[in-house]
Design a protein around this motif. Structure first.
Motif, PDB file in Angstrom:
ATOM      1  N   VAL A  91      -4.685   8.840  -0.615  1.00 34.22           N
ATOM      2  CA  VAL A  91      -3.586   8.783   0.167  1.00 34.22           C
ATOM      3  C   VAL A  91      -3.935   8.769   1.848  1.00 34.22           C
ATOM      4  O   VAL A  91      -3.491   7.854   2.451  1.00 34.22           O
ATOM      5  N   THR A  92      -5.006   9.574   2.009  1.00 38.79           N
ATOM      6  CA  THR A  92      -5.414   9.483   3.389  1.00 38.79           C
ATOM      7  C   THR A  92      -5.884   8.177   3.821  1.00 38.79           C
ATOM      8  O   THR A  92      -5.505   7.819   4.957  1.00 38.79           O
ATOM      9  N   ALA A  93      -6.742   7.669   3.121  1.00 42.82           N
ATOM     10  CA  ALA A  93      -7.366   6.404   3.484  1.00 42.82           C
ATOM     11  C   ALA A  93      -6.260   5.143   3.348  1.00 42.82           C
ATOM     12  O   ALA A  93      -6.052   4.395   4.271  1.00 42.82           O
ATOM     13  N   LEU A  94      -5.396   5.331   2.411  1.00 44.00           N
ATOM     14  CA  LEU A  94      -4.037   4.536   2.350  1.00 44.00           C
ATOM     15  C   LEU A  94      -3.233   4.494   3.602  1.00 44.00           C
ATOM     16  O   LEU A  94      -2.871   3.191   4.346  1.00 44.00           O
ATOM     17  N   ARG A  95      -2.856   5.713   3.988  1.00 44.17           N
ATOM     18  CA  ARG A  95      -2.032   5.889   5.326  1.00 44.17           C
ATOM     19  C   ARG A  95      -2.669   5.161   6.502  1.00 44.17           C
ATOM     20  O   ARG A  95      -1.961   4.731   7.176  1.00 44.17           O
ATOM     21  N   TYR A 120       3.132   9.841  -9.607  1.00 42.82           N
ATOM     22  CA  TYR A 120       3.319   9.638 -10.899  1.00 42.82           C
ATOM     23  C   TYR A 120       2.065   9.739 -11.937  1.00 42.82           C
ATOM     24  O   TYR A 120       2.090   9.617 -13.015  1.00 42.82           O
ATOM     25  N   VAL A 121       0.927   9.944 -11.368  1.00 44.19           N
ATOM     26  CA  VAL A 121      -0.530   9.962 -12.125  1.00 44.19           C
ATOM     27  C   VAL A 121      -0.375  11.088 -12.913  1.00 44.19           C
ATOM     28  O   VAL A 121       0.063  12.209 -12.484  1.00 44.19           O
ATOM     29  N   GLU A 122      -0.930  10.909 -14.219  1.00 46.00           N
ATOM     30  CA  GLU A 122      -0.691  12.081 -14.934  1.00 46.00           C
ATOM     31  C   GLU A 122      -1.724  13.054 -14.762  1.00 46.00           C
ATOM     32  O   GLU A 122      -2.658  12.967 -14.021  1.00 46.00           O
ATOM     33  N   GLU A 123      -1.182  14.441 -14.747  1.00 47.11           N
ATOM     34  CA  GLU A 123      -1.951  15.639 -14.399  1.00 47.11           C
ATOM     35  C   GLU A 123      -3.397  15.609 -15.203  1.00 47.11           C
ATOM     36  O   GLU A 123      -3.609  15.200 -16.240  1.00 47.11           O
ATOM     37  N   GLY A 124      -4.359  15.920 -14.327  1.00 46.46           N
ATOM     38  CA  GLY A 124      -5.816  15.850 -15.043  1.00 46.46           C
ATOM     39  C   GLY A 124      -6.640  14.646 -15.120  1.00 46.46           C
ATOM     40  O   GLY A 124      -7.652  14.687 -15.161  1.00 46.46           O
ATOM     41  N   SER A 125      -5.805  13.461 -14.659  1.00 48.29           N
ATOM     42  CA  SER A 125      -6.546  12.217 -14.486  1.00 48.29           C
ATOM     43  C   SER A 125      -7.375  12.131 -13.392  1.00 48.29           C
ATOM     44  O   SER A 125      -8.557  11.766 -13.560  1.00 48.29           O
ATOM     45  N   PHE A 126      -7.297  12.822 -12.325  1.00 48.37           N
ATOM     46  CA  PHE A 126      -8.063  12.682 -11.393  1.00 48.37           C
ATOM     47  C   PHE A 126      -7.793  14.153 -10.451  1.00 48.37           C
ATOM     48  O   PHE A 126      -6.872  14.778 -10.572  1.00 48.37           O
ATOM     49  N   SER A 127      -8.891  14.587  -9.588  1.00 43.72           N
ATOM     50  CA  SER A 127      -8.629  15.831  -8.979  1.00 43.72           C
ATOM     51  C   SER A 127      -7.724  15.817  -8.051  1.00 43.72           C
ATOM     52  O   SER A 127      -7.511  14.602  -7.423  1.00 43.72           O
ATOM     53  N   GLU A 146      -8.018  16.571  -4.959  1.00 39.24           N
ATOM     54  CA  GLU A 146      -8.926  16.307  -3.829  1.00 39.24           C
ATOM     55  C   GLU A 146      -9.216  14.848  -3.728  1.00 39.24           C
ATOM     56  O   GLU A 146      -9.018  14.124  -2.688  1.00 39.24           O
ATOM     57  N   ASP A 147      -9.529  14.073  -5.003  1.00 38.34           N
ATOM     58  CA  ASP A 147      -9.655  12.757  -4.796  1.00 38.34           C
ATOM     59  C   ASP A 147      -8.538  12.082  -4.570  1.00 38.34           C
ATOM     60  O   ASP A 147      -8.443  11.113  -3.589  1.00 38.34           O
ATOM     61  N   ILE A 148      -7.211  12.438  -4.906  1.00 37.66           N
ATOM     62  CA  ILE A 148      -5.950  12.019  -4.875  1.00 37.66           C
ATOM     63  C   ILE A 148      -5.687  11.990  -3.326  1.00 37.66           C
ATOM     64  O   ILE A 148      -5.000  11.190  -2.740  1.00 37.66           O
ATOM     65  N   ARG A 149      -5.813  13.084  -2.703  1.00 39.43           N
ATOM     66  CA  ARG A 149      -5.551  13.313  -1.196  1.00 39.43           C
ATOM     67  C   ARG A 149      -6.381  12.449  -0.687  1.00 39.43           C
ATOM     68  O   ARG A 149      -6.099  11.908   0.446  1.00 39.43           O
ATOM     69  N   LEU A 173       0.931  -1.308  -0.027  1.00 43.44           N
ATOM     70  CA  LEU A 173      -0.136   0.098   0.022  1.00 43.44           C
ATOM     71  C   LEU A 173       0.807   1.108   0.137  1.00 43.44           C
ATOM     72  O   LEU A 173       0.691   2.267  -0.650  1.00 43.44           O
ATOM     73  N   ASP A 174       1.871   1.249   0.800  1.00 43.89           N
ATOM     74  CA  ASP A 174       2.906   2.312   0.712  1.00 43.89           C
ATOM     75  C   ASP A 174       3.402   2.830  -0.727  1.00 43.89           C
ATOM     76  O   ASP A 174       3.733   3.895  -1.020  1.00 43.89           O
ATOM     77  N   MET A 175       3.912   1.489  -1.414  1.00 42.14           N
ATOM     78  CA  MET A 175       4.359   1.816  -2.779  1.00 42.14           C
ATOM     79  C   MET A 175       3.039   2.380  -3.473  1.00 42.14           C
ATOM     80  O   MET A 175       3.446   3.016  -4.518  1.00 42.14           O
ATOM     81  N   GLY A 176       1.873   1.919  -3.314  1.00 45.78           N
ATOM     82  CA  GLY A 176       0.809   2.549  -4.138  1.00 45.78           C
ATOM     83  C   GLY A 176       0.580   4.078  -3.949  1.00 45.78           C
ATOM     84  O   GLY A 176       0.473   4.791  -4.754  1.00 45.78           O
ATOM     85  N   ILE A 177       0.977   4.297  -2.551  1.00 47.77           N
ATOM     86  CA  ILE A 177       1.084   6.066  -2.442  1.00 47.77           C
ATOM     87  C   ILE A 177       2.024   6.628  -3.156  1.00 47.77           C
ATOM     88  O   ILE A 177       1.998   7.647  -4.039  1.00 47.77           O
ATOM     89  N   GLU A 178       3.219   5.976  -3.500  1.00 50.07           N
ATOM     90  CA  GLU A 178       4.383   6.489  -4.111  1.00 50.07           C
ATOM     91  C   GLU A 178       3.920   6.618  -5.440  1.00 50.07           C
ATOM     92  O   GLU A 178       4.368   7.534  -6.345  1.00 50.07           O
ATOM     93  N   MET A 179       3.037   5.608  -6.201  1.00 52.73           N
ATOM     94  CA  MET A 179       2.927   5.607  -7.494  1.00 52.73           C
ATOM     95  C   MET A 179       1.864   6.807  -7.901  1.00 52.73           C
ATOM     96  O   MET A 179       1.778   7.402  -9.017  1.00 52.73           O
ATOM     97  N   LEU A 180       1.107   7.306  -6.653  1.00 57.28           N
ATOM     98  CA  LEU A 180       0.308   8.234  -7.001  1.00 57.28           C
ATOM     99  C   LEU A 180       0.914   9.423  -7.466  1.00 57.28           C
ATOM    100  O   LEU A 180       0.423  10.301  -8.051  1.00 57.28           O
TER     101      LEU A 180
END
Length: 67
Positions: free
Chosen positions: A55-59, A40-47, A49-52, A31-38
């Motif tokens: 990340v908050t839920a994963l942490r 590198y998400v292309e700009e505009g793919s998600f808001s 706020e959605d990414i935050r 899950l920590d690696m998943g946070i790191e992958m976020l």
């Protein structure tokens, strides 16, 4: 009554990952690696706020797994 429901939820949650990961720490690392992958998400793919929110839920899950 609420404590019993909460304990049941924790047990079910644990069972979801029992076969796929050797330990809670291994799942936390994935899950920590998943946070790191976020990062590198292309700009505009998600808001932002959605990414935050993700990340908050994963942490929170990671912190619980590492207790």
């Amino acid at each position: 009554m609420e404590d019993a429901a909460k304990n049941t939820t924790v047990i079910v949650f644990s069972e979801l990952f029992e076969d796929a990961y050797a330990s809670p720490d291994e799942l936390a690392n994935v899950l920590d690696m998943g946070i790191e992958m976020l990062f590198y998400v292309e700009e505009g793919s998600f808001s932002k706020e959605d990414i935050r929110n993700v990340v908050t839920a994963l942490r929170k899950v990671i912190l619980e797994l590492r207790k």
